[in-house]
Design a protein around this motif. Structure first.
Motif, PDB file in Angstrom:
ATOM      1  N   LYS A 179      26.071  -1.593  18.400  1.00 32.66           N
ATOM      2  CA  LYS A 179      24.780  -1.327  18.601  1.00 32.66           C
ATOM      3  C   LYS A 179      24.037  -0.763  17.455  1.00 32.66           C
ATOM      4  O   LYS A 179      23.019  -1.076  16.982  1.00 32.66           O
ATOM      5  CB  LYS A 179      24.556  -0.087  19.662  1.00 32.66           C
ATOM      6  CG  LYS A 179      23.183   0.445  20.096  1.00 32.66           C
ATOM      7  CD  LYS A 179      23.506   1.633  21.219  1.00 32.66           C
ATOM      8  CE  LYS A 179      22.089   2.006  21.509  1.00 32.66           C
ATOM      9  NZ  LYS A 179      22.117   3.203  22.640  1.00 32.66           N
ATOM     10  N   VAL A 180      24.913   0.008  16.535  1.00 32.90           N
ATOM     11  CA  VAL A 180      24.437   0.573  15.230  1.00 32.90           C
ATOM     12  C   VAL A 180      23.990  -0.674  14.405  1.00 32.90           C
ATOM     13  O   VAL A 180      22.878  -0.800  13.620  1.00 32.90           O
ATOM     14  CB  VAL A 180      25.335   1.341  14.443  1.00 32.90           C
ATOM     15  CG1 VAL A 180      24.924   1.739  13.144  1.00 32.90           C
ATOM     16  CG2 VAL A 180      25.640   2.704  15.187  1.00 32.90           C
ATOM     17  N   VAL A 181      24.848  -1.698  14.315  1.00 32.57           N
ATOM     18  CA  VAL A 181      24.555  -2.614  13.551  1.00 32.57           C
ATOM     19  C   VAL A 181      23.243  -3.604  13.715  1.00 32.57           C
ATOM     20  O   VAL A 181      22.530  -3.944  12.788  1.00 32.57           O
ATOM     21  CB  VAL A 181      25.889  -3.732  13.636  1.00 32.57           C
ATOM     22  CG1 VAL A 181      25.687  -5.116  12.669  1.00 32.57           C
ATOM     23  CG2 VAL A 181      27.065  -3.172  12.727  1.00 32.57           C
ATOM     24  N   ILE A 182      23.126  -3.726  15.103  1.00 29.00           N
ATOM     25  CA  ILE A 182      22.128  -4.652  15.574  1.00 29.00           C
ATOM     26  C   ILE A 182      20.717  -3.808  15.254  1.00 29.00           C
ATOM     27  O   ILE A 182      19.865  -4.255  14.889  1.00 29.00           O
ATOM     28  CB  ILE A 182      22.150  -4.939  17.024  1.00 29.00           C
ATOM     29  CG1 ILE A 182      23.395  -5.769  17.430  1.00 29.00           C
ATOM     30  CG2 ILE A 182      20.992  -5.392  17.741  1.00 29.00           C
ATOM     31  CD1 ILE A 182      23.545  -6.119  18.760  1.00 29.00           C
ATOM     32  N   SER A 183      20.927  -2.331  15.590  1.00 32.44           N
ATOM     33  CA  SER A 183      19.664  -1.824  15.427  1.00 32.44           C
ATOM     34  C   SER A 183      18.971  -1.504  13.942  1.00 32.44           C
ATOM     35  O   SER A 183      18.014  -1.474  13.310  1.00 32.44           O
ATOM     36  CB  SER A 183      19.699  -0.462  16.136  1.00 32.44           C
ATOM     37  OG  SER A 183      20.824   0.548  15.347  1.00 32.44           O
ATOM     38  N   LYS A 184      20.278  -1.349  12.921  1.00 32.77           N
ATOM     39  CA  LYS A 184      20.026  -1.365  11.855  1.00 32.77           C
ATOM     40  C   LYS A 184      19.647  -2.603  10.893  1.00 32.77           C
ATOM     41  O   LYS A 184      19.189  -2.646   9.680  1.00 32.77           O
ATOM     42  CB  LYS A 184      21.065  -0.579  10.917  1.00 32.77           C
ATOM     43  CG  LYS A 184      21.452   1.147  11.631  1.00 32.77           C
ATOM     44  CD  LYS A 184      20.305   1.655  10.924  1.00 32.77           C
ATOM     45  CE  LYS A 184      20.420   3.339  11.406  1.00 32.77           C
ATOM     46  NZ  LYS A 184      19.566   4.048  10.635  1.00 32.77           N
ATOM     47  N   SER A 185      19.740  -3.798  11.597  1.00 35.68           N
ATOM     48  CA  SER A 185      19.935  -5.023  11.072  1.00 35.68           C
ATOM     49  C   SER A 185      18.342  -5.757  11.257  1.00 35.68           C
ATOM     50  O   SER A 185      17.755  -6.366  10.521  1.00 35.68           O
ATOM     51  CB  SER A 185      20.822  -6.181  11.641  1.00 35.68           C
ATOM     52  OG  SER A 185      22.011  -5.785  11.327  1.00 35.68           O
ATOM     53  N   ILE A 186      17.789  -4.999  12.438  1.00 39.40           N
ATOM     54  CA  ILE A 186      16.192  -5.262  12.548  1.00 39.40           C
ATOM     55  C   ILE A 186      15.323  -5.358  11.227  1.00 39.40           C
ATOM     56  O   ILE A 186      14.471  -6.110  10.917  1.00 39.40           O
ATOM     57  CB  ILE A 186      15.799  -4.526  13.722  1.00 39.40           C
ATOM     58  CG1 ILE A 186      16.500  -4.909  15.016  1.00 39.40           C
ATOM     59  CG2 ILE A 186      14.273  -4.991  13.858  1.00 39.40           C
ATOM     60  CD1 ILE A 186      16.092  -4.262  16.273  1.00 39.40           C
ATOM     61  N   GLY A 187      15.367  -3.930  10.722  1.00 39.23           N
ATOM     62  CA  GLY A 187      14.674  -3.874   9.540  1.00 39.23           C
ATOM     63  C   GLY A 187      14.752  -4.895   8.396  1.00 39.23           C
ATOM     64  O   GLY A 187      13.726  -5.468   8.043  1.00 39.23           O
ATOM     65  N   PRO A 188      15.948  -5.114   7.999  1.00 39.80           N
ATOM     66  CA  PRO A 188      15.910  -5.847   6.862  1.00 39.80           C
ATOM     67  C   PRO A 188      15.809  -7.340   7.220  1.00 39.80           C
ATOM     68  O   PRO A 188      15.090  -7.868   6.295  1.00 39.80           O
ATOM     69  CB  PRO A 188      17.617  -5.780   6.537  1.00 39.80           C
ATOM     70  CG  PRO A 188      18.058  -4.414   7.200  1.00 39.80           C
ATOM     71  CD  PRO A 188      17.219  -4.120   8.410  1.00 39.80           C
ATOM     72  N   ILE A 189      16.136  -7.700   8.549  1.00 38.92           N
ATOM     73  CA  ILE A 189      15.591  -9.115   9.013  1.00 38.92           C
ATOM     74  C   ILE A 189      14.112  -9.256   8.788  1.00 38.92           C
ATOM     75  O   ILE A 189      13.535 -10.293   8.279  1.00 38.92           O
ATOM     76  CB  ILE A 189      16.126  -9.312  10.248  1.00 38.92           C
ATOM     77  CG1 ILE A 189      17.820  -9.533  10.192  1.00 38.92           C
ATOM     78  CG2 ILE A 189      15.650 -10.690  10.856  1.00 38.92           C
ATOM     79  CD1 ILE A 189      18.253  -9.628  11.479  1.00 38.92           C
ATOM     80  N   ILE A 190      13.444  -8.371   9.263  1.00 37.21           N
ATOM     81  CA  ILE A 190      12.036  -8.518   9.228  1.00 37.21           C
ATOM     82  C   ILE A 190      11.434  -8.541   7.856  1.00 37.21           C
ATOM     83  O   ILE A 190      10.473  -9.253   7.629  1.00 37.21           O
ATOM     84  CB  ILE A 190      11.165  -7.067  10.093  1.00 37.21           C
ATOM     85  CG1 ILE A 190      11.679  -7.167  11.506  1.00 37.21           C
ATOM     86  CG2 ILE A 190       9.844  -6.919   9.618  1.00 37.21           C
ATOM     87  CD1 ILE A 190      11.220  -6.272  12.427  1.00 37.21           C
ATOM     88  N   MET A 191      12.072  -7.434   6.995  1.00 34.60           N
ATOM     89  CA  MET A 191      11.548  -7.569   5.609  1.00 34.60           C
ATOM     90  C   MET A 191      11.798  -8.642   4.923  1.00 34.60           C
ATOM     91  O   MET A 191      11.104  -9.104   4.063  1.00 34.60           O
ATOM     92  CB  MET A 191      12.092  -6.144   4.961  1.00 34.60           C
ATOM     93  CG  MET A 191      11.398  -4.988   5.479  1.00 34.60           C
ATOM     94  SD  MET A 191      11.895  -3.525   4.502  1.00 34.60           S
ATOM     95  CE  MET A 191      13.658  -3.004   5.120  1.00 34.60           C
ATOM     96  N   MET A 192      12.967  -9.163   4.996  1.00 34.84           N
ATOM     97  CA  MET A 192      13.226 -10.547   4.273  1.00 34.84           C
ATOM     98  C   MET A 192      12.347 -11.641   4.823  1.00 34.84           C
ATOM     99  O   MET A 192      11.981 -12.492   3.839  1.00 34.84           O
ATOM    100  CB  MET A 192      14.778 -10.915   4.560  1.00 34.84           C
ATOM    101  CG  MET A 192      15.821  -9.761   3.809  1.00 34.84           C
ATOM    102  SD  MET A 192      15.739  -9.740   2.100  1.00 34.84           S
ATOM    103  CE  MET A 192      16.733 -11.424   1.753  1.00 34.84           C
ATOM    104  N   SER A 193      12.235 -11.504   6.186  1.00 41.60           N
ATOM    105  CA  SER A 193      11.272 -12.630   6.693  1.00 41.60           C
ATOM    106  C   SER A 193       9.839 -12.327   6.149  1.00 41.60           C
ATOM    107  O   SER A 193       9.251 -13.307   5.972  1.00 41.60           O
ATOM    108  CB  SER A 193      11.277 -12.721   8.191  1.00 41.60           C
ATOM    109  OG  SER A 193      12.449 -12.746   8.812  1.00 41.60           O
ATOM    110  N   VAL A 194       9.333 -11.221   6.046  1.00 44.15           N
ATOM    111  CA  VAL A 194       8.166 -11.082   5.584  1.00 44.15           C
ATOM    112  C   VAL A 194       7.771 -11.592   4.125  1.00 44.15           C
ATOM    113  O   VAL A 194       7.029 -12.088   3.439  1.00 44.15           O
ATOM    114  CB  VAL A 194       7.561  -9.593   5.448  1.00 44.15           C
ATOM    115  CG1 VAL A 194       6.349  -9.264   4.803  1.00 44.15           C
ATOM    116  CG2 VAL A 194       7.216  -9.236   6.978  1.00 44.15           C
TER     117      VAL A 194
END
Length: 246
Positions: free
Chosen positions: A6-21
Motif C-alpha cells: 500500500k505504501v509503495v502504490i501510494s508513494k508511486s503515484i506522484g513520481p509516475i505523474i511527474m515523469m508523465s508530465v
C-alpha cells in the motif's frame, strides 16, 4: 506485505505523474511549440546558443519519438524483470541500494524472516526449510538462500553464515542484530523478535526510499520544464532580434 504494498502504490503515484508530465511537456514543446515559433524566423536564419541547443534537442525528440516511447516501455520491462531476477556484483553493490531493488530486498527479507521463524518455531529443520524455499524462490532470493544453505551444509549455523558471508541478507543491520541476539537466545527466538521489530522499520524505510524516488522525479520534471522554458525564451528573443534586423 499488504501494508508495504500500500505504501509503495501510494508513494508511486506522484513520481509516475511527474515523469508523465515531463514527457508530455517535452513532446509538446518538441512537436508543437518550438516548430511554430521557428516558423516565424526569416529564411536562412539559424539559432545559436541556448536556443540552438533546445532546437537540436526538440528535433531529436520529435524525430525519435517512436523510439523514445519504445525505449521507455523496454526500460520499464527490464526494470520489472531485474527486480526479482537479476543477480551479480552490480546488483549487490549498486542496485540493492536504490529503489525499486532496495524496496524489493526489504520486503522479501522481512517476509522471509517471518515465514522462516514460524516454521522453525514449529520444529522444522533449517536445512529442509531452506531447501524447500529455494525450489519456490525467484533467482535473486534463490541465490541468497543458496548461500545460507551451503553454509548450513558445512556445519555453520545460519546466524554464522549471515555474518561471515558478507551478503547482508536479509539486511545489514538485521544481520548484526541477529549475531548479537543469537548469543543470548536461540536463533529462532532472535529471528521472531527481530522480524516483529523490523516490520515497522521496513515500512518506514520503504516510505523513505519511495520519497527519494519522488524527489528524483520532481527534479527531473523541473529540469525538463526549465530547459524547454529557457530555450523557448531564448528562441523568442532571437526571433525578435531577427525581425528587427529584417
Amino acid at each position: 506485505k499488504k501494508r508495504i504494498k500500500k505504501v509503495v502504490i501510494s508513494k508511486s503515484i506522484g513520481p509516475i505523474i511527474m515523469m508523465s508530465v515531463a514527457m508530455i511537456m517535452a513532446v509538446l514543446f518538441s512537436t508543437k511549440v518550438i516548430p511554430e515559433v521557428k516558423a516565424s524566423l526569416p529564411q536562412g536564419f539559424s539559432l545559436s546558443g541556448m536556443a540552438g541547443m533546445v532546437d537540436r534537442v526538440s528535433q531529436g525528440v520529435a524525430d525519435g519519438l517512436p523510439f523514445l516511447m519504445a525505449g521507455v516501455v523496454v526500460l520499464a520491462a527490464l526494470v520489472s524483470w531485474s527486480v526479482p531476477n537479476l543477480t551479480g556484483g552490480f546488483r549487490d553493490k549498486v542496485l540493492n541500494r536504490l529503489p525499486p531493488w532496495s524496496v524489493y530486498k526489504s520486503i522479501t527479507g522481512v517476509i522471509w524472516m517471518i515465514s522462516t521463524a514460524a516454521l522453525l518455531k514449529k520444529g522444522a529443520d533449517m536445512k529442509a526449510v531452506l531447501q524447500s524455499q529455494m525450489k519456490m524462490a525467484r533467482p535473486w532470493l534463490k541465490k541468497e538462500l543458496q548461500t545460507l544453505h551451503a553454509g548450513a551444509l558445512r556445519g555453520q549455523t545460519i546466524d554464522q553464515v549471515m555474518t561471515t558471508s558478507g551478503r547482508g541478507f536479509p539486511d545489514e543491520e538485521v544481520v548484526d542484530d541477529i549475531a548479537i541476539y543469537s548469543k543470548t537466545s536461540s536463533f529462532t527466538d532472535a529471528l521472531i523478535m527481530l522480524a516483529r521489530e523490523w516490520i515497522e522499520e521496513v515500512e518506514e524505510s520503504v516510505r523513505q526510499k519511495m520519497s527519494m524516488l519522488n524527489f528524483g522525479a520532481m527534479l527531473f520534471m523541473s529540469a525538463v520544464v526549465l530547459f524547454f522554458g529557457m530555450g523557448l525564451f531564448a528562441i523568442i528573443q532571437q526571433v525578435t532580434q531577427a525581425a528587427k534586423g529584417f
